[in-house]
Design an enzyme around this catalytic site. Structure first.
Site, mmCIF file in Angstrom:
data_model
loop_
_atom_site.group_PDB
_atom_site.id
_atom_site.type_symbol
_atom_site.label_atom_id
_atom_site.label_comp_id
_atom_site.label_asym_id
_atom_site.label_seq_id
_atom_site.Cartn_x
_atom_site.Cartn_y
_atom_site.Cartn_z
ATOM 1 N N GLU A 174 0.730 -1.212 0.029
ATOM 2 C CA GLU A 174 0.119 -0.004 -0.144
ATOM 3 C C GLU A 174 0.993 1.142 -0.214
ATOM 4 O O GLU A 174 1.754 1.055 0.728
ATOM 5 C CB GLU A 174 -0.831 -0.275 1.391
ATOM 6 C CG GLU A 174 -1.673 1.211 1.355
ATOM 7 C CD GLU A 174 -2.776 1.185 2.765
ATOM 8 O OE1 GLU A 174 -2.853 -0.150 3.132
ATOM 9 O OE2 GLU A 174 -3.119 2.224 3.253
ATOM 10 N N GLU A 178 -2.941 10.914 2.608
ATOM 11 C CA GLU A 178 -3.921 10.814 3.591
ATOM 12 C C GLU A 178 -4.141 11.992 4.061
ATOM 13 O O GLU A 178 -3.030 12.871 4.448
ATOM 14 C CB GLU A 178 -3.958 9.729 4.842
ATOM 15 C CG GLU A 178 -4.192 8.233 4.120
ATOM 16 C CD GLU A 178 -4.369 7.370 5.331
ATOM 17 O OE1 GLU A 178 -5.861 6.966 5.528
ATOM 18 O OE2 GLU A 178 -3.381 7.174 6.117
ATOM 19 N N TRP A 267 -13.726 8.828 4.646
ATOM 20 C CA TRP A 267 -14.242 7.897 5.496
ATOM 21 C C TRP A 267 -14.028 8.401 6.967
ATOM 22 O O TRP A 267 -13.284 9.405 7.134
ATOM 23 C CB TRP A 267 -13.252 6.522 5.392
ATOM 24 C CG TRP A 267 -12.026 6.342 5.484
ATOM 25 C CD1 TRP A 267 -10.872 6.756 4.602
ATOM 26 C CD2 TRP A 267 -11.006 6.300 6.616
ATOM 27 N NE1 TRP A 267 -9.649 6.880 4.984
ATOM 28 C CE2 TRP A 267 -9.718 6.300 6.579
ATOM 29 C CE3 TRP A 267 -11.424 5.873 8.064
ATOM 30 C CZ2 TRP A 267 -8.735 6.325 7.460
ATOM 31 C CZ3 TRP A 267 -10.505 5.532 8.910
ATOM 32 C CH2 TRP A 267 -9.225 5.777 8.615
ATOM 33 N N THR A 278 -6.847 5.708 16.030
ATOM 34 C CA THR A 278 -7.354 6.235 14.907
ATOM 35 C C THR A 278 -8.359 7.618 15.209
ATOM 36 O O THR A 278 -8.071 8.459 14.568
ATOM 37 C CB THR A 278 -8.344 5.160 14.390
ATOM 38 O OG1 THR A 278 -7.397 3.915 14.121
ATOM 39 C CG2 THR A 278 -8.758 5.512 12.830
#
Ligand SMILES: *[C@@H]1O[C@H](CO)[C@@H](O)[C@H](O)[C@H]1NC(C)=O
Ligand SMILES: *[C@@H]1O[C@H](CO)[C@@H](O)[C@H](O)[C@H]1NC(C)=O
Ligand SMILES: *[C@@H]1O[C@H](CO)[C@@H](O)[C@H](O)[C@H]1NC(C)=O
Ligand SMILES: *[C@@H]1O[C@H](CO)[C@@H](O)[C@H](O)[C@H]1NC(C)=O
Ligand SMILES: *[C@@H]1O[C@H](CO)[C@@H](O)[C@H](O)[C@H]1NC(C)=O
Ligand SMILES: *[C@@H]1O[C@H](CO)[C@@H](O)[C@H](O)[C@H]1NC(C)=O
Ligand SMILES: *[C@@H]1O[C@H](CO)[C@@H](O)[C@H](O)[C@H]1NC(C)=O
Ligand SMILES: *[C@@H]1O[C@H](CO)[C@@H](O)[C@H](O)[C@H]1NC(C)=O
Ligand SMILES: *[C@@H]1O[C@H](CO)[C@@H](O)[C@H](O)[C@H]1NC(C)=O
Ligand SMILES: *[C@@H]1O[C@H](CO)[C@@H](O)[C@H](O)[C@H]1NC(C)=O
Ligand SMILES: *[C@@H]1O[C@H](CO)[C@@H](O)[C@H](O)[C@H]1NC(C)=O
Ligand SMILES: *[C@@H]1O[C@H](CO)[C@@H](O)[C@H](O)[C@H]1NC(C)=O
Length: 379
Positions: A174, A178, A267, A278
């Site tokens: 990946e 972000e 998201w 998070t």
């Protein structure tokens, strides 16, 4: 400073219902988890992006993990890279219903995996996040096995909301751009190797941008066999070499090196079901009474365009349609080969009659899975 230790996919994983393994065995059956020690069995040959065995489009197309599937040829072949400049004047090349996907990457550039998109008169795509839709995610139909990918976008600006432009391989290599929370003058870069954090310093924040909510910027991932560069508006802001992440004693190179799809998303990282780290990384819980949310009815991120310049180490000849996985080329790294196999399944979304040489019998296995779902056994 920031939580650089998580992949966006972790969130998409967590919004899915958990399946329960019922009967442990040598091979995993439909609905059971697939992993390095337990591959999927012949009846449910494909290991889905979320790590469950099954068959049919949701399991065997994009994101199907070849290493955890029944055999290296259980997943559908990955459509080969093609140069493109994708704009959003209309959504003709976005497949809105992912269950209807048949593997035809010539028909669609992106698949809407989740959420809702809107178009503007200026020809932009608006990705929306609401309390109900859990955010929006699109993934490209084609894979890139090295190349330069640029997305021109405007990010969100709200606590708990993350905008992302990433590449993701079927074995979870990946590369990330972000944009979490209220930080509209920074972009965060990151990379993962086979789902692992390769180094303590994998995540790196780039600062001093003009406001990413108000202004379009070109965010580029320039992914080449020996070096990975992140760029903003054409300027290199970070470089990672393959050599720097190669363990010289074992030869294991923790460098993203498998064909990857482009994913665009907005998201909800700031919801109570997310891990605390998070939520903190994304600047706290989402405030659903934020004036922007109230006036629009959604949080949003704008995408103007996506361009892709392929750079396969060997130029594919005209008969090449796909990438397929082969045996290890070096320690812990599968080889990637070109293939001329079709990427298209033989009939509609359900009721496939077996596509790949490995003899996937989707019709039978899918109906079994559907029965299990219908009876509530799995969820
Ligand atoms: C791997 O999958 C098997 C079968 O679903 C499961 O029993 C086992 O717990 C899994 N192992 C890990 C490490 O998750
Ligand atoms: C995409 O745009 C770039 C820059 O405008 C151009 O050089 C390139 O040829 C275009 N690619 C395609 C496939 O149209
Ligand atoms: C999506 O596609 C599937 C398979 O073709 C179909 O059964 C379903 O009705 C479609 N859903 C919508 C909302 O159109
Ligand atoms: C795939 O899509 C292209 C472009 O829409 C179309 O011309 C072609 O007939 C499709 N192929 C199949 C097998 O559906
Ligand atoms: C959005 O796309 C549709 C279908 O292509 C079109 O009819 C509509 O005018 C577009 N809306 C805007 C605001 O451009
Ligand atoms: C959003 O997430 C909630 C909670 O997990 C779930 O109940 C709901 O079905 C999801 N909605 C969509 C559209 O995925
Ligand atoms: C922003 O620019 C200033 C002045 O050049 C520099 O000191 C600072 O480190 C930069 N901040 C970031 C996050 O890059
Ligand atoms: C491996 O060796 C190369 C060349 O000497 C060096 O640049 C690189 O940093 C080494 N890799 C690691 C992980 O130490
Ligand atoms: C949420 O936003 C509203 C409107 O701006 C504000 O009044 C309220 O204090 C915010 N709530 C929290 C928990 O910050
Ligand atoms: C690749 O190598 C790893 C360990 O180096 C091994 O666990 C795995 O089974 C190998 N895979 C294949 C397809 O040979
Ligand atoms: C493509 O065609 C060439 C020449 O006919 C052949 O050598 C090659 O193996 C083919 N490649 C694939 C992936 O089919
Ligand atoms: C397809 O690939 C096979 C080898 O995998 C080769 O024998 C065959 O000639 C190829 N066909 C075409 C049309 O390239």
């Amino acid at each position: 400073m920031f939580a650089t230790s998580r992949a966006p996919t972790a969130t998409w994983l967590s919004v899915l219902p958990l399946l329960v393994s019922v009967v442990p065995g040598v091979a995993a059956t439909a609905g059971q988890t697939c992993n390095a020690t337990t591959l999927c069995g012949a009846d449910a040959p494909c290991c889905s992006p979320y790590g469950y065995c099954g068959s049919g489009p949701d399991f065997c197309f994009g994101g199907c993990d070849p290493l955890y599937s029944h055999t290296l040829t259980s997943c559908m072949p990955e459509p080969v890279c093609k140069d493109a400049n994708i704009t959003f004047k209309n959504f003709d090349r976005i497949l809105m219903n992912q269950t209807a996907y048949n593997g035809n990457a010539s028909a669609w550039d992106f698949i809407l995996n989740q959420g809702d998109i809107l178009n503007t008169t200026a020809g932009e795509m608006v990705m929306t996040l609401t309390k109900e839709n859990n955010g929006t995610r699109l993934s490209s139909t084609r894979y890139v096995h090295y190349g330069q990918m640029t997305t021109r976008l405007k990010t969100g600006r709200w606590g708990g909301v993350v905008t992302a432009f990433i590449t993701m391989s079927d074995i979870k290599d990946e590369i990330d751009w972000e944009f979490p929370g209220v930080l509209t003058t920074t972009g965060q870069t990151n990379y993962f190797w086979q789902g692992n954090i390769p180094a303590e310093d994998a995540g790196e924040t780039i600062g001093n941008l003009t406001d990413t909510y108000d202004n379009y910027h070109d965010f580029t991932v320039d992914w080449q066999p020996d070096a990975l560069k992140w760029l903003i508006d054409g300027q290199v802001v970070r470089t990672l070499t393959r050599e720097s992440v190669t363990d010289n004693s074992t030869g294991v190179s923790k460098y993203p090196n498998t064909p990857s799809r482009i994913e665009l998303s907005i998201w909800p990282a700031g919801i109570s079901s997310e891990p605390l780290g998070t939520i903190e990384w994304a600047d706290g819980l989402i405030n659903w009474t934020d004036p922007d949310y109230v006036s629009h009815g959604y949080f949003y991120a704008y995408v103007d365009s996506v361009s892709i310049t392929c750079n396969d180490p060997t130029t594919p000849s005209a008969n090449v349609t796909a990438y397929v996985y082969g045996k290890n080329s070096s320690t812990d790294t599968p080889s990637i080969d070109f293939s001329n196999e079709t990427t298209i399944a033989s009939s509609g979304a359900f009721g496939f009659d077996g596509v790949r040489a490995s003899g996937v019998k989707w019709a039978v296995a899918v109906s079994a899975a559907m029965m299990a779902l219908g009876s509530g056994l799995l969820f």
